[in-house]
Design a protein around this motif. Sequence first.
Motif, PDB file in Angstrom:
ATOM      1  N   VAL A  50       0.784  -1.231   0.000  1.00 17.03           N
ATOM      2  CA  VAL A  50       0.000   0.000   0.000  1.00 17.03           C
ATOM      3  C   VAL A  50       0.822   1.293   0.000  1.00 17.03           C
ATOM      4  N   CYS A  51       2.080   1.227   0.437  1.00 20.72           N
ATOM      5  CA  CYS A  51       2.818   2.493   0.507  1.00 20.72           C
ATOM      6  C   CYS A  51       3.286   2.927  -0.871  1.00 20.72           C
ATOM      7  N   ARG A  52       3.412   1.978  -1.786  1.00 21.50           N
ATOM      8  CA  ARG A  52       3.763   2.234  -3.181  1.00 21.50           C
ATOM      9  C   ARG A  52       5.115   2.939  -3.295  1.00 21.50           C
ATOM     10  N   PHE A  95       4.286  12.269  -1.122  1.00 22.59           N
ATOM     11  CA  PHE A  95       2.903  11.931  -0.770  1.00 22.59           C
ATOM     12  C   PHE A  95       2.808  11.518   0.704  1.00 22.59           C
ATOM     13  N   ILE A  98       3.151  14.915   2.959  1.00 23.05           N
ATOM     14  CA  ILE A  98       2.351  16.142   2.888  1.00 23.05           C
ATOM     15  C   ILE A  98       1.437  16.332   4.089  1.00 23.05           C
ATOM     16  N   ASN A  99       0.934  15.252   4.647  1.00 24.80           N
ATOM     17  CA  ASN A  99       0.074  15.414   5.817  1.00 24.80           C
ATOM     18  C   ASN A  99       0.755  14.976   7.118  1.00 24.80           C
ATOM     19  N   ARG A 177     -11.914   6.933   5.292  1.00 25.61           N
ATOM     20  CA  ARG A 177     -11.253   6.656   4.031  1.00 25.61           C
ATOM     21  C   ARG A 177     -10.634   7.931   3.470  1.00 25.61           C
ATOM     22  N   GLY A 178      -9.983   7.796   2.307  1.00 24.46           N
ATOM     23  CA  GLY A 178      -9.303   8.930   1.697  1.00 24.46           C
ATOM     24  C   GLY A 178      -8.267   9.509   2.648  1.00 24.46           C
ATOM     25  N   ASP A 179      -8.040  10.809   2.559  1.00 22.33           N
ATOM     26  CA  ASP A 179      -7.020  11.392   3.430  1.00 22.33           C
ATOM     27  C   ASP A 179      -7.526  11.598   4.852  1.00 22.33           C
ATOM     28  N   ALA A 181      -8.441   8.879   6.420  1.00 21.91           N
ATOM     29  CA  ALA A 181      -8.165   7.545   6.973  1.00 21.91           C
ATOM     30  C   ALA A 181      -7.282   7.703   8.208  1.00 21.91           C
TER      31      ALA A 181
ATOM     32  N   GLU B 354     -14.105   9.727  -2.007  1.00 26.48           N
ATOM     33  CA  GLU B 354     -14.312   8.293  -2.237  1.00 26.48           C
ATOM     34  C   GLU B 354     -13.056   7.432  -2.249  1.00 26.48           C
ATOM     35  N   SER B 355     -11.862   8.027  -2.269  1.00 22.33           N
ATOM     36  CA  SER B 355     -10.643   7.209  -2.220  1.00 22.33           C
ATOM     37  C   SER B 355     -10.693   6.343  -0.970  1.00 22.33           C
ATOM     38  N   CYS B 356     -10.346   5.080  -1.103  1.00 24.90           N
ATOM     39  CA  CYS B 356     -10.436   4.211   0.074  1.00 24.90           C
ATOM     40  C   CYS B 356      -9.343   4.532   1.075  1.00 24.90           C
ATOM     41  N   GLY B 357      -8.279   5.191   0.599  1.00 28.09           N
ATOM     42  CA  GLY B 357      -7.230   5.618   1.518  1.00 28.09           C
ATOM     43  C   GLY B 357      -6.151   4.599   1.752  1.00 28.09           C
ATOM     44  N   GLN B 358      -6.185   3.529   1.000  1.00 31.52           N
ATOM     45  CA  GLN B 358      -5.231   2.455   1.232  1.00 31.52           C
ATOM     46  C   GLN B 358      -3.838   2.797   0.672  1.00 31.52           C
ATOM     47  N   CYS B 359      -3.750   3.107  -0.602  1.00 28.34           N
ATOM     48  CA  CYS B 359      -2.456   3.401  -1.222  1.00 28.34           C
ATOM     49  C   CYS B 359      -2.114   4.875  -1.048  1.00 28.34           C
ATOM     50  N   THR B 360      -0.871   5.117  -0.679  1.00 28.62           N
ATOM     51  CA  THR B 360      -0.480   6.490  -0.368  1.00 28.62           C
ATOM     52  C   THR B 360      -0.684   7.485  -1.517  1.00 28.62           C
ATOM     53  N   ARG B 363      -4.481   8.157  -1.715  1.00 25.06           N
ATOM     54  CA  ARG B 363      -5.030   8.767  -0.494  1.00 25.06           C
ATOM     55  C   ARG B 363      -4.603  10.231  -0.383  1.00 25.06           C
ATOM     56  N   GLU B 364      -3.303  10.445  -0.508  1.00 28.01           N
ATOM     57  CA  GLU B 364      -2.779  11.797  -0.338  1.00 28.01           C
ATOM     58  C   GLU B 364      -3.033  12.631  -1.586  1.00 28.01           C
TER      59      GLU B 364
END
Lengths: 491, 428
Positions: A50-52, A95, A98-99, A177-179, A181, B354-360, B363-364
């Motif tokens: 998930v961190c990509r 990415f 940023i937060n 979810r999203g930012d 999360a 709507e992003s699930c927030g899983q992949c950075t 999400r960001e």
Amino acid sequence: MSQEQSVQLTVDGREVSVPAGSTIMEAVRKLGEIEVPHFCWHPGLSVAGVCRFCMVKIEGVPKLQIACNTEVREGMAVDTIAADVKEAHKWALEFHLINHPLDCPICDQAGECELQNYYMKVGKYTSQMDEDKVLKPKALDVGDTLVLDTERCILCSRCVRFEDEITKTSTLGIFNRGDRAVIGTFPDRRIQHNYSYNLADICPVGAFTAKDFRFQCRVWFLKESESICPGCSTGCNVKVFQNGNSREYFRLKPLENPEVNGHWMCDYGRTQFEHLNVKDRLVSPLGADNSALSWSDAAARFGELVKSQAGADNGKVALVLTPQHTNEEFSAIFSHLKSQLGREPEVFVWREATEERDSFDGILFRGDRNPNTRGLEDTLKELGVSAKECSGLKDVGLSQAQLAVVLGPEVERAYPSLETDLAVLREMPAVVYFGNHRSQAAAGLSLRVPTLVFTEKEGTYVNHAGLKQTLKANARVMPSLKSLTEFLGGA
Amino acid sequence: MPLIKREYNGKSPEDFRLVLDFEGMENPQGIDAYKSKKGYEALTAVLKEKRKPDDLIQLVKDSGLRGRGGAGFPTGLKWGFVPKDAPEKYLLCNFDEGEPGTYKDRYITEISPHMLVEGMVISAYAFGAAKSYVYLRGEFYDEIGWTEKAIREAYDAGFLGENILGSGFTHHMDVYTGSGAYICGEETAMISSLEGKKGQPKLKPPFPAVAGYLGKPTVVNNVETLAVVPWIVRNGAEAYRAFGTEKSPGTKLFNLSGPVKNPGCFEVPLGYPLKRFIEEEGGGLLDGKKLKAVIPGGASAPVLTAEEVENITLDYECLQAAGSMLGSGAVIVIPEDVSMVDVLDNLMHFFKSESCGQCTPCREGTGWLGSMAHSLAAGHGQASDVERVAAIASQMAGKTICAFSDAAAGPAMSIVQKFPHEFQSRFG
């Protein structure tokens, strides 16, 4: 596909061969010289991807791929340093940041933070972020040992997977979810298990910090050395963190050893630095009146006590051993007494009366809270001695002995009945007690001699499975302290 | 009546009724209405004639049917990936229909829910699934009722259950409702949700055809894809290929929205000209407004300018070549008096939420784009912001587990690249 099948590939032109089914990340780790940056991947947990961050280029594949979930193929050519790969790494880091609150000056993770480290290794860009950061809950009390700052969290999900896969307690989840999360505990749940500190270890940032280490010491003041945990018979490999100047010990962390503890250690083991510091240590020999003795006087008195029992027709001498010392120490004290007495002392193995010796939590922690039960058995066997095992000292016929020489437990917490047992010793005519605690419990014994602790001595522990592991010696908290062999040499 | 208006490729409008055959019929939903027009004949034939499952897979392969959910993956090929000898397999019908602008699947079940049920049983028979779920968007209260009623009727009529029509084939079907997440329309997120987990896409490989629902081989197909299967079984692959283009055979439902005179759901042969679709079927823009842009395939499809629309045909390959996509077939018309800055703000708000927030990166990135688009729309932006939007979007694309990040990046990139002048007038 058989396990033996291996696949040959190149990473940045360097050849490496790994078992079929391995991932690029594993191949890169095997190579050793190259690092693919990553946050969510952890060798002891399942792959989340998930961190990509771990993007690599594969010859013939149009898009960059993540190294952690891409299986190797024969002849694959992986590139970790191409310009677009480096660009992807920089952006992945951007990415992640940023937060992130960037509160490094007040964060305990600073100095061992993977965000910081990677910024120095692969980042070093000027941030493009000009917008407001997302704010999230901070300083949450999520368990007896941990504090959680959800703003620092980069949502790698290592902690969630640890709770799901290792302890199977599933206390943690990523909510919303999203930012928005956010990492957190499920309603009415707390992190309450014997492996909680591992969450602080695997957290790549300062989201989970350990209560016993928060605001105690900056990590760059700490010197790291390798050792074996004395907490139980598993013998987890550990890293010991000691302040380079003050020699104060601050914490233990697990040292990866696939044969013993994998990547983890238990919370009980983590407390095994508490008895190492000088404030709790017995630092000089003490006489029966609790007065300090010089090392040479103590050695002389020990010599007299032993010699007074020398010869075949004299009284019984008991050697009482706890399975908390090294094979070498067991052997040294036995041989010393044998040569001084001209006969073998009667050997007793002193075990805690209340112990549940065979209990095991299924992960690492064993009811035998002695690091060297097997080592003591092996050593006695080698010496040809048949020892009497006692469950506590209450019912033991030690009292018939004229002199008892006792190697007391290093970790007194493993002997909850210590007071009762020491009371038995106090009734004996003469007792020489080797121990490392300043506790009053042993006051009044004929002679008390300080011993070294596991981080200060060389020697061998044999774990529950019969694996021999070697201790390495760090600097002693007080330079004046002497090892058992040094002391016996002067006696 | 949402049919095409006039003859196309030598066929009359009435010929293009493969999926919407029951449209216009009075009370078309019930099983009797469905059976009155060849309903369940395909299933009956398959089971009575003991058609070989492999032949059915081959038939669907030959028909060239492509997934109607958005990605356009060949349906027969997907079925073919399922291991033959696996003892437990699942068919999931993707009825999460969440792509903004899309309302075709609900229209299918409004008119002929049995078409979906029949299509599902045939599909399940083709690759050997004994159990299927219709994963239905939770907000679709009516559709949930219609679908459940159709399933009950099919059980009562013996088209579902143990030993269907004495064939020895057993199949059970249930409805499972989602909880309001757009991402659950992504097949692996749908599987996570169905498993009772948070609706998040799963890392691939393994793919669902090998390890899907509960780790068992699973096929996920869109409502529209499954609903057309009975027609293909009845009429054959060649008949299906008589519609559409070589690489995009058949018809497809398109949902036209925006300020057009005649918005709605149309069944259109693939390859149909977009301009003609908007002007003839849609009746052109309201109040004589000029066309500015079109989103051709739902919110995830990069926008096309009015000039680009001139030469677009509604098929997978043409839209892909134009840098956009056919997607779910939601054609959203944007008139001259709507600012593209506001369109960006609207779309990015959706993706951020709507992003699930899983992949950075997603999400960001979606959060970041959402904030930037909002500040641009509020008039607080500057020239460098537009460049940043493009830079962020380019780094989000192709970097995540699922296509959501691309779905957010594509529209953002296309808007700032194709309409830079509109941003300049809004700088603070």
